[in-house]
Design a protein around this motif. Structure first.
Motif, PDB file in Angstrom:
ATOM      1  N   ARG A 237      38.108  35.029  52.859  1.00 18.61           N
ATOM      2  CA  ARG A 237      38.395  36.025  51.828  1.00 18.61           C
ATOM      3  C   ARG A 237      37.607  35.679  50.562  1.00 18.61           C
ATOM      4  NH1 ARG A 237      45.043  36.407  52.374  1.00 18.61           N
ATOM      5  NH2 ARG A 237      45.082  36.881  54.618  1.00 18.61           N
ATOM      6  N   LEU A 238      37.329  36.713  49.782  1.00 12.82           N
ATOM      7  CA  LEU A 238      36.551  36.566  48.559  1.00 12.82           C
ATOM      8  C   LEU A 238      37.403  36.937  47.355  1.00 12.82           C
ATOM      9  CD1 LEU A 238      33.290  38.346  49.789  1.00 12.82           C
ATOM     10  CD2 LEU A 238      33.871  35.913  49.964  1.00 12.82           C
ATOM     11  N   GLY A 239      37.010  36.448  46.195  1.00 13.35           N
ATOM     12  CA  GLY A 239      37.737  36.789  44.981  1.00 13.35           C
ATOM     13  C   GLY A 239      36.980  36.349  43.743  1.00 13.35           C
ATOM     14  N   TYR A 240      37.536  36.717  42.584  1.00 11.37           N
ATOM     15  CA  TYR A 240      36.993  36.311  41.291  1.00 11.37           C
ATOM     16  C   TYR A 240      38.070  35.553  40.522  1.00 11.37           C
ATOM     17  CZ  TYR A 240      33.317  39.803  42.129  1.00 11.37           C
ATOM     18  OH  TYR A 240      32.281  40.527  42.656  1.00 11.37           O
ATOM     19  N   ALA A 241      37.643  34.569  39.750  1.00 12.42           N
ATOM     20  CA  ALA A 241      38.543  33.868  38.837  1.00 12.42           C
ATOM     21  C   ALA A 241      37.896  33.871  37.456  1.00 12.42           C
ATOM     22  CB  ALA A 241      38.800  32.439  39.309  1.00 12.42           C
ATOM     23  N   ASP A 275      38.291  41.179  51.532  1.00 13.95           N
ATOM     24  CA  ASP A 275      36.904  41.238  52.009  1.00 13.95           C
ATOM     25  C   ASP A 275      35.931  41.760  50.957  1.00 13.95           C
ATOM     26  OD1 ASP A 275      37.713  40.306  54.472  1.00 13.95           O
ATOM     27  OD2 ASP A 275      37.931  42.296  55.349  1.00 13.95           O
ATOM     28  N   ALA A 276      36.412  42.632  50.062  1.00 14.49           N
ATOM     29  CA  ALA A 276      35.537  43.228  49.055  1.00 14.49           C
ATOM     30  C   ALA A 276      36.308  43.400  47.751  1.00 14.49           C
ATOM     31  CB  ALA A 276      35.005  44.573  49.551  1.00 14.49           C
ATOM     32  N   PRO A 277      36.588  42.313  47.035  1.00 18.55           N
ATOM     33  CA  PRO A 277      37.401  42.409  45.826  1.00 18.55           C
ATOM     34  C   PRO A 277      36.655  43.102  44.692  1.00 18.55           C
ATOM     35  CG  PRO A 277      36.488  40.214  46.024  1.00 18.55           C
ATOM     36  CD  PRO A 277      36.127  40.935  47.295  1.00 18.55           C
ATOM     37  N   ALA A 278      37.417  43.809  43.865  1.00 14.49           N
ATOM     38  CA  ALA A 278      36.857  44.427  42.667  1.00 14.49           C
ATOM     39  C   ALA A 278      37.065  43.474  41.492  1.00 14.49           C
ATOM     40  CB  ALA A 278      37.555  45.755  42.387  1.00 14.49           C
ATOM     41  N   GLU A 279      36.111  43.429  40.593  1.00 17.55           N
ATOM     42  CA  GLU A 279      36.266  42.575  39.415  1.00 17.55           C
ATOM     43  C   GLU A 279      37.448  43.071  38.590  1.00 17.55           C
ATOM     44  OE1 GLU A 279      33.555  40.499  37.366  1.00 17.55           O
ATOM     45  OE2 GLU A 279      31.779  40.906  38.583  1.00 17.55           O
ATOM     46  N   ALA A 280      38.182  42.124  37.986  1.00 17.01           N
ATOM     47  CA  ALA A 280      39.389  42.482  37.240  1.00 17.01           C
ATOM     48  C   ALA A 280      39.567  41.521  36.072  1.00 17.01           C
ATOM     49  CB  ALA A 280      40.607  42.435  38.161  1.00 17.01           C
ATOM     50  N   PRO A 281      38.671  41.551  35.075  1.00 15.71           N
ATOM     51  CA  PRO A 281      38.772  40.622  33.951  1.00 15.71           C
ATOM     52  C   PRO A 281      40.054  40.848  33.149  1.00 15.71           C
ATOM     53  CG  PRO A 281      37.108  42.301  33.531  1.00 15.71           C
ATOM     54  CD  PRO A 281      37.494  42.447  34.961  1.00 15.71           C
ATOM     55  N   PRO A 282      40.660  39.761  32.648  1.00 15.41           N
ATOM     56  CA  PRO A 282      41.933  39.873  31.945  1.00 15.41           C
ATOM     57  C   PRO A 282      41.805  40.256  30.473  1.00 15.41           C
ATOM     58  CG  PRO A 282      41.297  37.583  32.119  1.00 15.41           C
ATOM     59  CD  PRO A 282      40.251  38.364  32.852  1.00 15.41           C
ATOM     60  N   LEU A 283      40.580  40.310  29.986  1.00 18.62           N
ATOM     61  CA  LEU A 283      40.352  40.742  28.600  1.00 18.62           C
ATOM     62  C   LEU A 283      38.890  41.123  28.447  1.00 18.62           C
ATOM     63  CD1 LEU A 283      38.743  38.142  27.220  1.00 18.62           C
ATOM     64  CD2 LEU A 283      41.044  37.234  27.006  1.00 18.62           C
ATOM     65  N   VAL A 294      33.904  28.448  44.040  1.00 17.52           N
ATOM     66  CA  VAL A 294      34.911  27.536  44.570  1.00 17.52           C
ATOM     67  C   VAL A 294      35.125  27.863  46.038  1.00 17.52           C
ATOM     68  CG1 VAL A 294      37.343  26.916  44.510  1.00 17.52           C
ATOM     69  CG2 VAL A 294      36.088  27.200  42.376  1.00 17.52           C
ATOM     70  N   ARG A 295      35.143  26.827  46.861  1.00 19.20           N
ATOM     71  CA  ARG A 295      35.461  27.012  48.280  1.00 19.20           C
ATOM     72  C   ARG A 295      36.709  26.204  48.584  1.00 19.20           C
ATOM     73  NH1 ARG A 295      30.160  27.909  52.000  1.00 19.20           N
ATOM     74  NH2 ARG A 295      29.041  29.281  50.544  1.00 19.20           N
ATOM     75  N   HIS A 296      37.683  26.872  49.161  1.00 23.95           N
ATOM     76  CA  HIS A 296      38.973  26.224  49.431  1.00 23.95           C
ATOM     77  C   HIS A 296      39.541  26.810  50.724  1.00 23.95           C
ATOM     78  CE1 HIS A 296      42.450  23.855  48.157  1.00 23.95           C
ATOM     79  NE2 HIS A 296      43.213  24.844  48.576  1.00 23.95           N
ATOM     80  N   THR A 297      40.239  25.975  51.459  1.00 25.88           N
ATOM     81  CA  THR A 297      40.828  26.428  52.723  1.00 25.88           C
ATOM     82  C   THR A 297      42.340  26.360  52.659  1.00 25.88           C
ATOM     83  OG1 THR A 297      38.906  25.748  54.030  1.00 25.88           O
ATOM     84  CG2 THR A 297      41.004  25.967  55.198  1.00 25.88           C
ATOM     85  N   PHE A 298      42.970  27.486  52.935  1.00 23.88           N
ATOM     86  CA  PHE A 298      44.422  27.558  53.060  1.00 23.88           C
ATOM     87  C   PHE A 298      44.772  27.530  54.554  1.00 23.88           C
ATOM     88  CE2 PHE A 298      43.604  29.555  48.937  1.00 23.88           C
ATOM     89  CZ  PHE A 298      44.526  28.889  48.139  1.00 23.88           C
ATOM     90  N   THR A 299      46.055  27.611  54.847  1.00 27.08           N
ATOM     91  CA  THR A 299      46.492  27.508  56.237  1.00 27.08           C
ATOM     92  C   THR A 299      45.865  28.579  57.118  1.00 27.08           C
ATOM     93  OG1 THR A 299      48.611  26.650  55.454  1.00 27.08           O
ATOM     94  CG2 THR A 299      48.510  27.360  57.744  1.00 27.08           C
ATOM     95  N   HIS A 300      45.792  29.796  56.607  1.00 30.91           N
ATOM     96  CA  HIS A 300      45.388  30.913  57.459  1.00 30.91           C
ATOM     97  C   HIS A 300      44.023  31.504  57.118  1.00 30.91           C
ATOM     98  CE1 HIS A 300      49.326  30.795  59.229  1.00 30.91           C
ATOM     99  NE2 HIS A 300      49.907  30.994  58.068  1.00 30.91           N
ATOM    100  N   PHE A 301      43.368  31.026  56.075  1.00 33.39           N
ATOM    101  CA  PHE A 301      42.058  31.604  55.743  1.00 33.39           C
ATOM    102  C   PHE A 301      41.268  30.670  54.827  1.00 33.39           C
ATOM    103  CE2 PHE A 301      44.898  32.981  52.381  1.00 33.39           C
ATOM    104  CZ  PHE A 301      44.141  32.908  51.220  1.00 33.39           C
ATOM    105  N   HIS A 302      39.950  30.892  54.809  1.00 26.77           N
ATOM    106  CA  HIS A 302      39.060  30.238  53.858  1.00 26.77           C
ATOM    107  C   HIS A 302      38.916  31.157  52.644  1.00 26.77           C
ATOM    108  CE1 HIS A 302      37.992  27.395  56.987  1.00 26.77           C
ATOM    109  NE2 HIS A 302      37.597  28.385  57.778  1.00 26.77           N
ATOM    110  N   LEU A 303      38.765  30.566  51.468  1.00 31.89           N
ATOM    111  CA  LEU A 303      38.615  31.345  50.236  1.00 31.89           C
ATOM    112  C   LEU A 303      37.339  30.942  49.525  1.00 31.89           C
ATOM    113  CD1 LEU A 303      39.794  33.306  48.067  1.00 31.89           C
ATOM    114  CD2 LEU A 303      40.869  31.289  47.026  1.00 31.89           C
ATOM    115  N   ARG A 304      36.611  31.956  49.040  1.00 31.02           N
ATOM    116  CA  ARG A 304      35.451  31.729  48.186  1.00 31.02           C
ATOM    117  C   ARG A 304      35.658  32.498  46.894  1.00 31.02           C
ATOM    118  NH1 ARG A 304      30.740  33.646  51.992  1.00 31.02           N
ATOM    119  NH2 ARG A 304      29.631  33.596  49.994  1.00 31.02           N
ATOM    120  N   LEU A 305      35.709  31.762  45.787  1.00 35.01           N
ATOM    121  CA  LEU A 305      35.975  32.363  44.479  1.00 35.01           C
ATOM    122  C   LEU A 305      34.717  32.320  43.622  1.00 35.01           C
ATOM    123  CD1 LEU A 305      39.457  31.038  43.229  1.00 35.01           C
ATOM    124  CD2 LEU A 305      38.879  33.364  43.953  1.00 35.01           C
ATOM    125  N   ALA A 306      34.240  33.484  43.190  1.00 35.66           N
ATOM    126  CA  ALA A 306      33.174  33.543  42.195  1.00 35.66           C
ATOM    127  C   ALA A 306      33.805  33.333  40.818  1.00 35.66           C
ATOM    128  CB  ALA A 306      32.467  34.892  42.258  1.00 35.66           C
TER     129      ALA A 306
END
Length: 350
Positions: A237-241, A275-283, A294-306
């Protein structure tokens, strides 16, 4: 008679080779009349779920120093407990820890029920934890089965059915061996045997108290057991932080919902993880791409955070989240995935 002999031989081995652990009352002390603290046993068993002994030791010491009794833990602030748990993973365990402690205080006068059935009625206590606490703390002949026990049983009795389908059979075999006398020591002995001798790879059969009766060893297949059904590949899964630092040094953090992944934990505001996250800045700010993820693995999926970073003026108010003053911000209190993001972002900001 064979089952009784197996239990006898294992306990004799445990009396000589029991691991020393901060939550454990060793066999010599047990013989001298020292009783385990149910609170410490319960705390350790919750922490040890899907986590190694080495990873748990420091957490256990910190928790017991800060909240030495179940009453102290029940009165703790949720955020303080979640912060101390950070890095240990599987954060639902921390939320259940608090729920259980508060139920013990509110409904049982601060005393843990002394039976498996009573323990099962507590919030967040499942069959494994109830059996472990009942056996170890109260010497109830409850059957305790973790991954170590499953491996030992599969080898001693040559169970070739793959896990997880083999679980009921392995539990029945473990129950056959559970003695009426010293069931708590027996439960810990089987787990110690699996952790130190009957290991997943290259088991040390030559020093095992069950070497002779072990059917898998006799067949030469001990290292191949237990068999396991192949796992499905984990999706990604993909995401933004978004990491915003105010001119006064405060960092923008957001507490995640109580339910769900990392529930109740503080972290960086971000997008959904899919699979296709939308950007969501908090300010509204001049967000910059860190150029690393960031690459991190949880129990059920891998995560890549831009990662997106921004320096913002003092007095900036976010659309969501809260600026935490620099003096109160502790990166170590963040979940591992959020701490990874901080380590990458702080370099970009500085």
């Amino acid at each position: 008679m064979r089952d009784e002999q197996l239990s006898h031989d294992l306990l004799a081995w445990y009396d000589r080779h029991a691991r020393v652990m901060p939550w454990r009352v060793g066999p010599a002390d047990r013989r001298a009349g020292v009783r385990p603290d149910p609170y410490a046993v319960w705390m350790s068993e919750v922490m040890l779920q899907q986590t190694t002994v080495a990873a748990v030791r420091d957490y256990f010491h910190r928790f017991m120093a800060r909240w030495p009794t179940v009453g102290d833990l029940a009165a703790a602030e949720d955020g303080d407990v979640m912060a101390e748990w950070a890095g240990l993973g599987y954060y639902a365990r921390a939320r259940n820890l608090l729920k259980c402690a508060r139920a013990v205080v509110a409904d049982h006068g601060g005393q843990f029920p002394d039976s498996r059935e009573g323990l099962l009625a507590l919030p967040g206590v499942g069959p494994y934890t109830a059996s472990a606490v009942a056996a170890i703390a109260f010497d109830e002949p409850a059957t305790v089965v973790d991954g170590n026990v499953e491996r030992v049983m599969s080898r001693v009795f040559l169970v070739e059915t793959p896990l997880p389908a083999a679980k009921p059979e392995l539990t029945d075999l473990a129950a056959r061996l559970t003695p009426q006398d010293r069931p708590g020591d027996h439960a810990q002995a089987v787990m110690d045997l699996g952790a130190t001798v009957c290991t997943p790879k290259s088991p040390a059969c030559g020093i095992c108290p069950w070497m002779e009766p072990c059917t898998a060893r006799a067949e030469g297949v001990q290292a191949t057991l237990p068999r396991k059904t192949p796992k499905k590949a984990k999706p990604t899964r993909l995401g933004y932080a978004y990491l915003a630092r105010r001119a006064d040094g405060a960092w923008l953090l957001e507490r995640r919902p109580d339910r769900g992944l990392l529930g109740g934990m503080l972290g960086w505001p971000g997008s959904e993880w899919n699979d296709a996250p939308a950007e969501a800045p908090p300010l509204d700010a001049r967000w910059r791409d860190v150029g690393a993820e960031v690459r991190h693995t949880f129990t059920h999926f891998h995560l890549r955070l831009a990662l997106r970073v921004a320096d913002v003026p003092a007095g900036t108010r976010p659309d969501r989240g809260t600026f935490v003053p620099r003096a109160e911000f502790r990166p170590a209190a963040l979940p591992t995935v959020m701490r990874k993001a901080y380590d990458l972002a702080v370099t970009a900001l500085d």
